[in-house]
Design a protein around this motif. Structure first.
Motif, PDB file in Angstrom:
ATOM      1  N   GLU A 176     -76.722  21.322 -70.272  1.00 29.66           N
ATOM      2  CA  GLU A 176     -76.699  22.499 -69.403  1.00 29.66           C
ATOM      3  C   GLU A 176     -76.100  22.154 -68.048  1.00 29.66           C
ATOM      4  O   GLU A 176     -75.292  22.915 -67.506  1.00 29.66           O
ATOM      5  CB  GLU A 176     -78.122  23.041 -69.226  1.00 29.66           C
ATOM      6  N   ALA A 177     -76.444  20.987 -67.520  1.00 31.50           N
ATOM      7  CA  ALA A 177     -75.905  20.571 -66.216  1.00 31.50           C
ATOM      8  C   ALA A 177     -74.399  20.354 -66.273  1.00 31.50           C
ATOM      9  O   ALA A 177     -73.707  20.500 -65.257  1.00 31.50           O
ATOM     10  CB  ALA A 177     -76.603  19.300 -65.758  1.00 31.50           C
ATOM     11  N   HIS A 178     -73.890  20.012 -67.443  1.00 33.13           N
ATOM     12  CA  HIS A 178     -72.444  19.757 -67.598  1.00 33.13           C
ATOM     13  C   HIS A 178     -71.733  20.887 -68.327  1.00 33.13           C
ATOM     14  O   HIS A 178     -70.571  20.727 -68.733  1.00 33.13           O
ATOM     15  CB  HIS A 178     -72.242  18.426 -68.330  1.00 33.13           C
ATOM     16  N   HIS A 179     -72.404  22.019 -68.514  1.00 29.13           N
ATOM     17  CA  HIS A 179     -71.841  23.219 -69.155  1.00 29.13           C
ATOM     18  C   HIS A 179     -71.274  22.908 -70.542  1.00 29.13           C
ATOM     19  O   HIS A 179     -70.148  23.249 -70.867  1.00 29.13           O
ATOM     20  CB  HIS A 179     -70.755  23.850 -68.269  1.00 29.13           C
ATOM     21  N   LEU A 180     -72.115  22.230 -71.349  1.00 36.20           N
ATOM     22  CA  LEU A 180     -71.733  21.868 -72.717  1.00 36.20           C
ATOM     23  C   LEU A 180     -72.791  22.367 -73.689  1.00 36.20           C
ATOM     24  O   LEU A 180     -73.932  22.617 -73.308  1.00 36.20           O
ATOM     25  CB  LEU A 180     -71.634  20.339 -72.853  1.00 36.20           C
ATOM     26  N   VAL A 181     -72.398  22.465 -74.956  1.00 32.76           N
ATOM     27  CA  VAL A 181     -73.376  22.721 -76.004  1.00 32.76           C
ATOM     28  C   VAL A 181     -73.965  21.373 -76.427  1.00 32.76           C
ATOM     29  O   VAL A 181     -73.401  20.314 -76.119  1.00 32.76           O
ATOM     30  CB  VAL A 181     -72.750  23.455 -77.219  1.00 32.76           C
ATOM     31  N   ARG A 182     -75.085  21.409 -77.121  1.00 33.97           N
ATOM     32  CA  ARG A 182     -75.796  20.178 -77.476  1.00 33.97           C
ATOM     33  C   ARG A 182     -74.908  19.193 -78.235  1.00 33.97           C
ATOM     34  O   ARG A 182     -74.899  17.991 -77.940  1.00 33.97           O
ATOM     35  CB  ARG A 182     -77.034  20.496 -78.302  1.00 33.97           C
ATOM     36  N   SER A 183     -74.159  19.652 -79.217  1.00 36.87           N
ATOM     37  CA  SER A 183     -73.349  18.724 -80.026  1.00 36.87           C
ATOM     38  C   SER A 183     -72.309  18.003 -79.170  1.00 36.87           C
ATOM     39  O   SER A 183     -72.088  16.800 -79.322  1.00 36.87           O
ATOM     40  CB  SER A 183     -72.682  19.450 -81.188  1.00 36.87           C
ATOM     41  N   ASP A 184     -71.667  18.730 -78.256  1.00 39.10           N
ATOM     42  CA  ASP A 184     -70.685  18.091 -77.368  1.00 39.10           C
ATOM     43  C   ASP A 184     -71.364  17.134 -76.401  1.00 39.10           C
ATOM     44  O   ASP A 184     -70.811  16.083 -76.048  1.00 39.10           O
ATOM     45  CB  ASP A 184     -69.887  19.146 -76.608  1.00 39.10           C
ATOM     46  N   ALA A 185     -72.570  17.489 -75.953  1.00 39.63           N
ATOM     47  CA  ALA A 185     -73.303  16.611 -75.039  1.00 39.63           C
ATOM     48  C   ALA A 185     -73.669  15.300 -75.735  1.00 39.63           C
ATOM     49  O   ALA A 185     -73.495  14.216 -75.166  1.00 39.63           O
ATOM     50  CB  ALA A 185     -74.565  17.313 -74.544  1.00 39.63           C
ATOM     51  N   ILE A 186     -74.147  15.389 -76.977  1.00 40.94           N
ATOM     52  CA  ILE A 186     -74.479  14.178 -77.729  1.00 40.94           C
ATOM     53  C   ILE A 186     -73.241  13.312 -77.903  1.00 40.94           C
ATOM     54  O   ILE A 186     -73.263  12.096 -77.707  1.00 40.94           O
ATOM     55  CB  ILE A 186     -75.109  14.539 -79.098  1.00 40.94           C
ATOM     56  N   TRP A 187     -72.138  13.938 -78.240  1.00 42.20           N
ATOM     57  CA  TRP A 187     -70.864  13.232 -78.429  1.00 42.20           C
ATOM     58  C   TRP A 187     -70.468  12.492 -77.150  1.00 42.20           C
ATOM     59  O   TRP A 187     -70.153  11.302 -77.172  1.00 42.20           O
ATOM     60  CB  TRP A 187     -69.817  14.261 -78.846  1.00 42.20           C
ATOM     61  N   ARG A 188     -70.507  13.190 -76.005  1.00 35.70           N
ATOM     62  CA  ARG A 188     -70.120  12.573 -74.724  1.00 35.70           C
ATOM     63  C   ARG A 188     -71.087  11.457 -74.337  1.00 35.70           C
ATOM     64  O   ARG A 188     -70.670  10.418 -73.846  1.00 35.70           O
ATOM     65  CB  ARG A 188     -70.079  13.627 -73.628  1.00 35.70           C
ATOM     66  N   LEU A 189     -72.385  11.687 -74.519  1.00 38.32           N
ATOM     67  CA  LEU A 189     -73.373  10.669 -74.165  1.00 38.32           C
ATOM     68  C   LEU A 189     -73.209   9.413 -75.016  1.00 38.32           C
ATOM     69  O   LEU A 189     -73.341   8.292 -74.514  1.00 38.32           O
ATOM     70  CB  LEU A 189     -74.789  11.236 -74.301  1.00 38.32           C
ATOM     71  N   ILE A 190     -72.897   9.590 -76.286  1.00 34.92           N
ATOM     72  CA  ILE A 190     -72.657   8.421 -77.144  1.00 34.92           C
ATOM     73  C   ILE A 190     -71.420   7.668 -76.677  1.00 34.92           C
ATOM     74  O   ILE A 190     -71.415   6.440 -76.600  1.00 34.92           O
ATOM     75  CB  ILE A 190     -72.537   8.839 -78.629  1.00 34.92           C
ATOM     76  N   GLU A 191     -70.349   8.394 -76.341  1.00 35.24           N
ATOM     77  CA  GLU A 191     -69.139   7.739 -75.830  1.00 35.24           C
ATOM     78  C   GLU A 191     -69.440   6.939 -74.566  1.00 35.24           C
ATOM     79  O   GLU A 191     -68.988   5.804 -74.416  1.00 35.24           O
ATOM     80  CB  GLU A 191     -68.058   8.779 -75.533  1.00 35.24           C
ATOM     81  N   ILE A 192     -70.196   7.545 -73.647  1.00 36.41           N
ATOM     82  CA  ILE A 192     -70.550   6.856 -72.399  1.00 36.41           C
ATOM     83  C   ILE A 192     -71.364   5.602 -72.703  1.00 36.41           C
ATOM     84  O   ILE A 192     -71.108   4.527 -72.152  1.00 36.41           O
ATOM     85  CB  ILE A 192     -71.340   7.813 -71.462  1.00 36.41           C
ATOM     86  N   GLY A 193     -72.337   5.739 -73.587  1.00 31.81           N
ATOM     87  CA  GLY A 193     -73.165   4.587 -73.943  1.00 31.81           C
ATOM     88  C   GLY A 193     -72.371   3.472 -74.589  1.00 31.81           C
ATOM     89  O   GLY A 193     -72.576   2.292 -74.279  1.00 31.81           O
ATOM     90  N   LEU A 194     -71.438   3.820 -75.459  1.00 31.41           N
ATOM     91  CA  LEU A 194     -70.639   2.792 -76.126  1.00 31.41           C
ATOM     92  C   LEU A 194     -69.682   2.088 -75.173  1.00 31.41           C
ATOM     93  O   LEU A 194     -69.398   0.906 -75.327  1.00 31.41           O
ATOM     94  CB  LEU A 194     -69.863   3.400 -77.300  1.00 31.41           C
ATOM     95  N   LYS A 195     -69.188   2.797 -74.171  1.00 31.90           N
ATOM     96  CA  LYS A 195     -68.295   2.171 -73.179  1.00 31.90           C
ATOM     97  C   LYS A 195     -69.041   1.132 -72.356  1.00 31.90           C
ATOM     98  O   LYS A 195     -68.466   0.135 -71.941  1.00 31.90           O
ATOM     99  CB  LYS A 195     -67.695   3.227 -72.252  1.00 31.90           C
ATOM    100  N   HIS A 196     -70.340   1.371 -72.106  1.00 29.63           N
ATOM    101  CA  HIS A 196     -71.114   0.482 -71.248  1.00 29.63           C
ATOM    102  C   HIS A 196     -71.942  -0.540 -72.006  1.00 29.63           C
ATOM    103  O   HIS A 196     -72.499  -1.453 -71.413  1.00 29.63           O
ATOM    104  CB  HIS A 196     -72.023   1.310 -70.329  1.00 29.63           C
ATOM    105  N   ALA A 197     -72.026  -0.395 -73.316  1.00 30.18           N
ATOM    106  CA  ALA A 197     -72.821  -1.323 -74.127  1.00 30.18           C
ATOM    107  C   ALA A 197     -72.018  -2.592 -74.379  1.00 30.18           C
ATOM    108  O   ALA A 197     -70.802  -2.544 -74.550  1.00 30.18           O
ATOM    109  CB  ALA A 197     -73.189  -0.674 -75.460  1.00 30.18           C
ATOM    110  N   PRO A 198     -72.697  -3.742 -74.393  1.00 30.63           N
ATOM    111  CA  PRO A 198     -71.966  -4.968 -74.715  1.00 30.63           C
ATOM    112  C   PRO A 198     -71.503  -4.926 -76.169  1.00 30.63           C
ATOM    113  O   PRO A 198     -72.183  -4.363 -77.026  1.00 30.63           O
ATOM    114  CB  PRO A 198     -73.005  -6.078 -74.503  1.00 30.63           C
ATOM    115  N   ALA A 199     -70.352  -5.508 -76.412  1.00 32.10           N
ATOM    116  CA  ALA A 199     -69.800  -5.514 -77.768  1.00 32.10           C
ATOM    117  C   ALA A 199     -70.685  -6.367 -78.674  1.00 32.10           C
ATOM    118  O   ALA A 199     -71.106  -7.456 -78.300  1.00 32.10           O
ATOM    119  CB  ALA A 199     -68.377  -6.064 -77.756  1.00 32.10           C
ATOM    120  N   ALA A 200     -70.970  -5.850 -79.835  1.00 32.10           N
ATOM    121  CA  ALA A 200     -71.768  -6.597 -80.813  1.00 32.10           C
ATOM    122  C   ALA A 200     -70.881  -7.647 -81.449  1.00 32.10           C
ATOM    123  O   ALA A 200     -69.784  -7.358 -81.904  1.00 32.10           O
ATOM    124  CB  ALA A 200     -72.321  -5.651 -81.864  1.00 32.10           C
ATOM    125  N   SER A 201     -71.367  -8.868 -81.463  1.00 36.52           N
ATOM    126  CA  SER A 201     -70.574  -9.940 -82.068  1.00 36.52           C
ATOM    127  C   SER A 201     -71.185 -10.315 -83.416  1.00 36.52           C
ATOM    128  O   SER A 201     -72.406 -10.341 -83.559  1.00 36.52           O
ATOM    129  CB  SER A 201     -70.528 -11.156 -81.152  1.00 36.52           C
TER     130      SER A 201
END
Length: 134
Positions: free
Chosen positions: A43-68
């Motif tokens: 709601e704060a980013h004017h998105l529907v839930r599915s798009d919000a989940i998608w964006r949040l996962i992208e953000i998390g994956l960019k900042h997560a250390p790469a699994a070796s």
């Protein structure tokens, strides 16, 4: 990846790969608190839930250390531990009256296998034959 059948597919039991450019549908099971947090972020980013989940996962994956993948040393140490346990159990099951050299021969035969099958072992180094070296 879950394959979703096409709506116009004649056989609904047959999985179909998604068409190029179309997105795959994935269901996500989340606790109510997390769903509420995602909805608030959406709601704060004017998105529907599915798009919000998608964006949040992208953000998390960019900042997560790469699994070796596990290193070869880790895998070899795991094999060594397994072999040690096997040797201990075989030794425990052998007749205690056997001479030490016979006990060792039997343990070696059971852990390494018969010599005629040693080329099949995936945990042993492969020796080059004359034909393979050419």
């Amino acid at each position: 990846m879950i394959k979703v059948p096409d709506v116009g597919s004649k056989d609904p039991a047959t999985p179909v790969l998604p068409h190029a450019g179309r997105e795959v549908i994935s269901a996500v099971k989340m606790p109510q608190e997390l769903t509420a947090a995602v909805d608030a972020w959406a709601e704060a980013h004017h998105l529907v839930r599915s798009d919000a989940i998608w964006r949040l996962i992208e953000i998390g994956l960019k900042h997560a250390p790469a699994a070796s993948p596990p290193s070869r040393a880790t895998i070899k140490s795991d094999f060594a531990k397994i072999e040690e346990i096997a040797v201990h159990e075989i030794d425990r099951l052998l007749d205690p009256a056997l001479p030490a050299d016979e006990r060792e021969r039997r343990i070696r035969r059971l852990t390494e296998g018969p010599p005629e099958f040693s080329f099949e072992r995936i945990d042993l180094p492969k020796h080059r034959t004359c034909a393979a070296a050419r």
